[in-house]
Design a protein around this motif. Structure first.
Motif, mmCIF file in Angstrom:
data_model
loop_
_atom_site.group_PDB
_atom_site.id
_atom_site.type_symbol
_atom_site.label_atom_id
_atom_site.label_comp_id
_atom_site.label_asym_id
_atom_site.label_seq_id
_atom_site.Cartn_x
_atom_site.Cartn_y
_atom_site.Cartn_z
ATOM 1 N N ASN A 124 0.563 -1.466 -0.065
ATOM 2 C CA ASN A 124 0.172 -0.340 -0.157
ATOM 3 C C ASN A 124 1.129 1.245 0.020
ATOM 4 O O ASN A 124 0.508 2.366 -0.270
ATOM 5 C CB ASN A 124 -0.927 -0.671 0.772
ATOM 6 N N MET A 125 2.008 1.017 0.311
ATOM 7 C CA MET A 125 2.573 2.203 0.451
ATOM 8 C C MET A 125 3.562 2.719 -1.249
ATOM 9 O O MET A 125 4.369 1.881 -2.214
ATOM 10 C CB MET A 125 4.580 1.813 0.796
ATOM 11 N N PRO A 126 3.065 4.136 -1.438
ATOM 12 C CA PRO A 126 3.249 5.359 -0.341
ATOM 13 C C PRO A 126 1.799 5.849 -0.598
ATOM 14 O O PRO A 126 1.836 7.086 0.137
ATOM 15 C CB PRO A 126 4.228 6.272 -1.466
ATOM 16 N N PHE A 127 0.816 5.236 -0.915
ATOM 17 C CA PHE A 127 -0.132 5.540 -0.964
ATOM 18 C C PHE A 127 -1.084 5.890 0.607
ATOM 19 O O PHE A 127 -1.829 6.505 0.900
ATOM 20 C CB PHE A 127 -1.480 4.549 -2.166
ATOM 21 N N LEU A 128 -0.399 5.153 1.428
ATOM 22 C CA LEU A 128 -0.743 5.107 2.545
ATOM 23 C C LEU A 128 -0.428 6.441 3.484
ATOM 24 O O LEU A 128 -1.286 7.242 4.371
ATOM 25 C CB LEU A 128 -0.632 4.156 3.703
ATOM 26 N N LEU A 129 0.355 7.228 2.606
ATOM 27 C CA LEU A 129 0.287 8.760 3.199
ATOM 28 C C LEU A 129 -0.591 9.485 2.803
ATOM 29 O O LEU A 129 -1.307 10.442 3.941
ATOM 30 C CB LEU A 129 1.876 9.030 2.526
ATOM 31 N N ALA A 130 -2.306 8.639 2.400
ATOM 32 C CA ALA A 130 -4.095 9.616 2.087
ATOM 33 C C ALA A 130 -4.234 8.809 3.433
ATOM 34 O O ALA A 130 -5.360 9.618 3.181
ATOM 35 C CB ALA A 130 -3.337 9.865 0.978
ATOM 36 N N TRP A 131 -3.996 8.533 3.857
ATOM 37 C CA TRP A 131 -4.682 7.495 4.952
ATOM 38 C C TRP A 131 -5.120 7.950 5.826
ATOM 39 O O TRP A 131 -4.610 9.256 6.644
ATOM 40 C CB TRP A 131 -4.051 5.814 5.022
ATOM 41 N N PRO A 132 -6.566 8.106 6.255
ATOM 42 C CA PRO A 132 -7.030 9.166 7.178
ATOM 43 C C PRO A 132 -6.424 8.878 8.808
ATOM 44 O O PRO A 132 -5.733 8.233 9.265
ATOM 45 C CB PRO A 132 -8.489 8.360 7.094
ATOM 46 N N GLY A 133 -5.795 10.049 9.095
ATOM 47 C CA GLY A 133 -4.495 10.217 10.441
ATOM 48 C C GLY A 133 -3.219 10.324 9.859
ATOM 49 O O GLY A 133 -3.026 10.145 11.246
ATOM 50 N N MET A 134 -2.650 9.719 9.082
ATOM 51 C CA MET A 134 -1.589 9.522 8.955
ATOM 52 C C MET A 134 -0.754 10.857 9.049
ATOM 53 O O MET A 134 -1.419 11.857 8.340
ATOM 54 C CB MET A 134 -1.514 9.244 7.464
ATOM 55 N N GLU A 135 0.560 11.454 9.723
ATOM 56 C CA GLU A 135 1.147 12.220 9.931
ATOM 57 C C GLU A 135 2.625 12.419 9.336
ATOM 58 O O GLU A 135 3.063 11.004 9.840
ATOM 59 C CB GLU A 135 1.370 13.288 10.631
ATOM 60 N N SER A 136 2.733 13.476 8.391
ATOM 61 C CA SER A 136 4.229 13.247 7.813
ATOM 62 C C SER A 136 4.668 14.105 8.136
ATOM 63 O O SER A 136 4.164 15.769 8.172
ATOM 64 C CB SER A 136 3.884 12.602 5.978
ATOM 65 N N GLU A 137 6.199 14.381 7.384
ATOM 66 C CA GLU A 137 6.805 15.516 8.018
ATOM 67 C C GLU A 137 8.186 15.091 6.926
ATOM 68 O O GLU A 137 9.004 14.313 7.363
ATOM 69 C CB GLU A 137 7.332 16.097 9.283
ATOM 70 N N GLU A 138 8.739 16.284 6.004
ATOM 71 C CA GLU A 138 10.052 16.114 4.807
ATOM 72 C C GLU A 138 11.136 16.748 6.102
ATOM 73 O O GLU A 138 11.278 16.960 7.561
ATOM 74 C CB GLU A 138 9.713 17.010 4.761
ATOM 75 N N LEU A 139 12.190 15.738 6.808
ATOM 76 C CA LEU A 139 13.501 15.143 7.147
ATOM 77 C C LEU A 139 14.148 16.147 6.416
ATOM 78 O O LEU A 139 14.478 16.200 5.046
ATOM 79 C CB LEU A 139 14.126 13.999 7.408
ATOM 80 N N GLU A 140 15.896 16.454 6.910
ATOM 81 C CA GLU A 140 16.448 16.625 5.593
ATOM 82 C C GLU A 140 17.398 15.680 4.572
ATOM 83 O O GLU A 140 16.691 14.049 5.410
ATOM 84 C CB GLU A 140 17.735 16.458 7.133
ATOM 85 N N PRO A 141 18.086 15.724 3.611
ATOM 86 C CA PRO A 141 18.464 15.017 3.075
ATOM 87 C C PRO A 141 18.836 13.608 3.217
ATOM 88 O O PRO A 141 19.790 14.234 3.321
ATOM 89 C CB PRO A 141 18.104 15.446 0.913
ATOM 90 N N TRP A 142 18.657 12.610 2.279
ATOM 91 C CA TRP A 142 19.704 11.130 2.619
ATOM 92 C C TRP A 142 21.480 11.519 1.479
ATOM 93 O O TRP A 142 20.248 11.194 0.821
ATOM 94 C CB TRP A 142 18.960 10.275 3.053
#
Length: 239
Positions: A124-142
């Motif tokens: 299901n990834m990365p479509f899980l990023l739009a799942w209700p209740g999912m939170e995300s924050e961009e970090l520094e590049p790797w």
């Protein structure tokens, strides 16, 4: 946050297309040391999996011998016969892992739980990023030899059964998922670095067909030996 999330979802086929489907299925060829450590070196060595896209469920078939299949849901795991008769089941399966370490053997129902929640998350990834209740924050590049990978720190809602509440996703310049970090809470909180590659397009959606999972070090690096889990996917279907 939303710009990177939307970019990577679009890079994998886009949410409108994804939401046309109910499930994804694939044939699996699996290896790595984890299965032997847990007491099941061959049960899921060659099998098929189906996972839900709108609700959390997964099923592996065959599950070992005897024509059995598994049924995973967050609150219940079962083993069934080929005609759907319940052979055994376990309610609140995650609670059964209390006190486990990486070396603790699993029961068949615990194996079914782990394999089910893992493959549901992966497919299901990365479509899980739009799942209700999912939170995300961009970090520094790797930084990598192939250029910088952009990263998202993801927090899963409590009603989703997955490896750990906090996970980190890495994306290349084309927005494709390249690496997925998590701690396996039900195996002593073991840290994993999960690399994906060899993408194919299925009904307009991009799926990686090669997955390799290693032990993650505290600095974010990983140990190439031993290979913890390998998963090669083929015959991917959306329906």
């Amino acid at each position: 946050m939303s710009r990177l999330r939307d970019y990577v979802i679009e890079a994998h086929g886009g949410l409108p297309l994804w939401r046309q489907f109910e499930q994804v299925s694939a044939d699996l060829d699996q290896g790595g040391v984890l299965w032997s450590v847990k007491g099941f070196p061959h049960t899921l060595e060659r099998t098929s999996v189906a996972v839900g896209l709108k609700t959390q469920w997964a099923s592996h078939a065959p599950f070992g011998s005897g024509g059995r299949r598994s049924r995973f849901e967050p609150g219940r795991t079962a083993l069934e016969s080929a005609d759907g008769a319940i052979l055994e089941d376990l309610s609140d399966p995650r609670a059964s892992f209390a006190g486990h370490t990486l070396q603790t053997p699993w029961t068949e129902l615990q194996l079914a739980y782990f394999a089910g929640c893992a493959m549901w998350t992966y497919l299901n990834m990365p479509f899980l990023l739009a799942w209700p209740g999912m939170e995300s924050e961009e970090l520094e590049p790797w930084p990598t030899d192939d250029g910088d990978w952009r990263r998202l720190a993801v927090r899963f809602p409590a009603d989703i059964a997955t490896h750990s509440a906090l996970q980190t996703l890495y994306f290349d310049g084309d927005g494709l998922l390249k690496r997925h970090d998590y701690n396996v809470e039900i195996a002593g909180n073991t840290p994993g670095a999960h690399f994906v590659s060899d993408y194919v397009e299925v009904s307009g959606v991009s799926f990686p067909t090669r997955r390799r999972i290693f032990a993650r070090r505290p600095d974010g690096g990983f140990s190439p030996e031993p290979l913890v889990v390998s998963i090669d996917l083929s015959n991917i279907r959306l329906s």
